[in-house]
Write an enzyme that holds these catalytic residues in place. Structure first.
Site, short mmCIF file in Angstrom:
data_model
loop_
_atom_site.label_atom_id
_atom_site.label_comp_id
_atom_site.label_asym_id
_atom_site.label_seq_id
_atom_site.Cartn_x
_atom_site.Cartn_y
_atom_site.Cartn_z
N SER A 67 0.88 -1.16 -0.23
CA SER A 67 -0.06 -0.08 0.24
C SER A 67 1.03 1.45 -0.06
O SER A 67 1.32 1.65 -0.51
CB SER A 67 -0.74 -0.10 1.40
OG SER A 67 -2.09 0.71 1.22
N ASP A 296 -3.79 6.30 -3.09
CA ASP A 296 -2.10 6.14 -2.36
C ASP A 296 -1.49 4.57 -3.34
O ASP A 296 -2.16 4.66 -4.38
CB ASP A 296 -2.05 5.32 -0.65
CG ASP A 296 -3.17 4.28 -0.53
OD1 ASP A 296 -4.34 3.86 -1.63
OD2 ASP A 296 -3.23 3.86 0.77
N GLY A 535 1.94 -0.58 12.89
CA GLY A 535 1.32 -1.77 12.17
C GLY A 535 1.69 -2.37 10.98
O GLY A 535 1.38 -3.15 10.04
N ARG A 541 4.16 6.03 15.88
CA ARG A 541 3.83 7.50 15.29
C ARG A 541 3.60 8.26 16.39
O ARG A 541 3.08 7.88 17.28
CB ARG A 541 2.31 6.68 14.45
CG ARG A 541 2.84 6.49 13.38
CD ARG A 541 2.12 6.42 12.16
NE ARG A 541 2.23 5.17 11.62
CZ ARG A 541 2.70 4.94 10.35
NH1 ARG A 541 3.68 6.43 9.79
NH2 ARG A 541 2.88 4.56 9.80
#
Ligand code: G16
Length: 572
Positions: A67, A296, A535, A541
């Site tokens: 992704s 994306d 993940g 983050r």
């Protein structure tokens, strides 16, 4: 497990040894890592997919993608029979299978799981797994590993669907299991016909303001390629596509993740006639009123933006929260038309529940706005698997992550009622507002992907609603003003040392860090800050929100330093 099955598994798995010393976790959205170490993992997920298909006696999906991650990464995830994410109940098995070092132990692990889950491994059962991959160069050989894993379970068949967006594969799995048409062209036709239906139902006089151009950043991934195909069957929308694959590197300073995190114009937005060597968008040369959208790498996320003139490539970001708000407004409007009983002697209303699902990343201003609309807003941890599950509890559940990943789910009960409503003779004869509202919601259910967040279908719904409202991107963006926010990534020794609670808003381990974050946050008016382990990437983050840009930046930076002190390389 009989001897034949045992020896096939032993033989095939010995050809895919796991990389030594690597521990992988199924994570937010499947296994992800540098592609060079994933052969064994993908092979083993092939085994899992075959078992899942046997267990459910349904078609399963296996997608090779990482992704939004960089091009050298790759990953693998499973689509369950509903088209949604792999049931969380099987994630521990996925983790164990991916990490078991020894082949004999692997066979034992599979055997134990087959017994525990009562999977019909022997006999005449068959399993079907649809395979898809994004455009990453490593995809082809990883797909081969998946096929080998699948064929090491007797009776399992892999069907290679080729290069797809992740949501397309999820849609195909769902459609196949519902006995509906499920070819790629069926997907495009369903999107274009339901989009057309929404456009045809626009109240007269609305569409005039928004017929300017839409420019889409395809992240140099599969999304741009597929949008080219969709464009051919689409009427009523003028789309120009940039970064459709050949111009540059996947996700490198392009795509929804870059645009949302950096709040900057993606590469490749140079005017066509200036040539692609001009790396960045010339703001002065493109009219401000153009709407820009960014997908994306595997086209499951969507954000919009418009350029700020003379601002050094800065943008006005219209993120997943604002897409959610636009969708919520539209749905609410249709429901109130439907439930307006004036003149409806039979009082034929439906008590539809409407809920909105967000994560801690949702901008505080968006949550205030949605609550102000009278909507029920609930929070889950990051990850579509959590949001989707929560949204499915409502007749209409709208979920979006701020990063642009989300969709709208409509319950079977509501769809059935809408079907009846849209064809009721007393309403159809008059072409009433209620009939139109029912038809609009039915069209939404066909346009917006019911399996998973889908940038292409989301984009068409945004476009249809903007035309319906007669809104420009600027009018849409004015729904509310985002609180300034900043996101950072921190490299740490072991991100699994961070354990969170309360939908990831509180860190419970390591001890003491939450108190330090609280003390820092308290220094800033409207300050809000949280940290969580990613993940999908090997980072922690940090998200910070405050009343000014400078304050949000400062808060994020000081909390990033805290994370480094507690967990970074200097801490051990
Ligand atoms: C995946 C998930 C999203 C999640 C994102 C980032 O997106 O599907 O739900 O928000 O990862 O997750 P994390 O912060 O845990 O790295 P994608 O688009 O990468 O598949």
């Amino acid at each position: 497990m009989d001897e034949k099955q045992r020896s096939i598994l032993l033989d095939s798995s010995s050809r895919f040894p796991p990389p030594p010393g690597v521990k992988l976790s199924y994570g937010t959205a499947g296994f992800r890592a540098d592609a060079s170490i994933l052969q064994s993992t993908v092979f083993r997920v092939g085994i899992l997919a075959a078992l899942r298909s046997l267990k459910t006696q349904s078609v399963i999906g296996l997608m090779i993608t990482a992704s939004h991650n960089k091009v050298s990464d790759n990953g693998v995830k499973i689509a369950d029979p509903s088209g949604g994410m792999l049931t969380q109940a099987w994630e521990p098995f996925a983790d164990a299978l991916a990490n078991v070092p020894n082949f004999l132990h692997l066979v034992q692990l599979v055997d134990d799981f087959v017994m525990k889950e009562n999977i019909p491994l022997e006999g005449v059962q068959s399993a079907v797994i649809l395979l898809g991959r994004d455009t990453r160069p490593s995809g082809e050989s990883l797909l081969e590993a998946a096929k080998q894993g699948i064929s090491s379970i007797v009776g399992a068949v892999a069907v290679d669907m080729g290069v797809l967006t992740t949501p397309q594969l999820h849609w195909m799995v769902r459609s196949r299991n519902k006995g509906m048409k499920a070819a790629e062209m069926d997907y495009f036709n369903q999107l274009s016909s339901s989009f057309r239906c929404l456009i045809d139902l626009i109240p007269p006089g609305s569409a005039v303001n928004v017929m300017d151009k839409l420019i889409v950043d395809g992240a140099n991934g599969v999304g741009g390629e597929k949008l080219q195909v969709l464009k051919k069957v689409l009427h009523g929308l003028d789309i120009q596509i940039r970064n459709s694959g050949k111009e540059g590197v996947l996700n490198e300073e392009v795509g929804a993740d870059y645009v949302q995190k950096e709040k900057a114009v993606p590469r490749g937005f140079a005017p066509a006639d200036a040539g692609m060597s001009v790396a960045h968008f010339q703001l002065s040369s493109i009219s401000q009123c153009f709407r820009c959208a960014s997908l994306d790498g595997d086209a499951d996320r969507l954000v919009y933006f418009s350029a700020i003139p003379n601002s050094n490539n800065r943008i006005r970001l219209v993120d997943g929260d604002k897409i959610l708000s636009l969708f919520a407004l539209f749905i609410k409007e249709q429901l109130s038309i439907l439930n307006d009983n004036e003149g409806d002697r039979e009082n034929n209303s439906y008590p539809a529940t409407l809920g909105v699902v967000q994560t801690a990343y949702a901008n505080g201003a968006s949550t205030d706005y949605l609550k102000h609309l009278g909507l029920e807003v609930v929070f889950t941890p990051t990850g579509v698997k959590y949001l989707h599950e929560k949204a499915a509890e409502y007749d209409i559940g709208i979920y979006f992550e701020a990063n642009g990943h989300g969709t709208i789910l409509l319950s079977e009960g509501l769809l059935h009622w809408l079907d009846g409503r849209s064809s009721e003779p007393s309403l159809t004869s008059k072409g009433s507002e209620q009939q139109k509202a029912a038809l609009r919601l039915l069209a939404v259910s066909k346009l917006i992907n019911q399996a998973v967040g889908d940038a292409l279908s989301g984009l068409l719904l945004v476009e249809a609603i903007l035309q319906h409202m007669g809104w420009s991107i600027h009018r849409w963006n004015e729904l509310y003003h985002d609180l300034p926010s900043r996101q950072l990534k921190v490299k740490v020794v072991d991100r699994s040392a961070v354990v969170t609670a309360n939908a990831e808003t509180v860190v419970v381990r390591p001890l003491g860090i939450q108190e330090a974050i609280n003390a820092e946050t308290a220094k800033y008016p409207r300050g809000r800050c949280f940290v969580r382990p990613s993940g999908t990437e090997d980072v922690v983050r940090v998200y910070a929100e405050a009343s000014t840009e400078e304050a949000a930046d400062n808060l994020a930076n000081s909390v990033a330093q805290l994370v480094d002190q507690f967990l970074g390389f200097g801490s051990s």
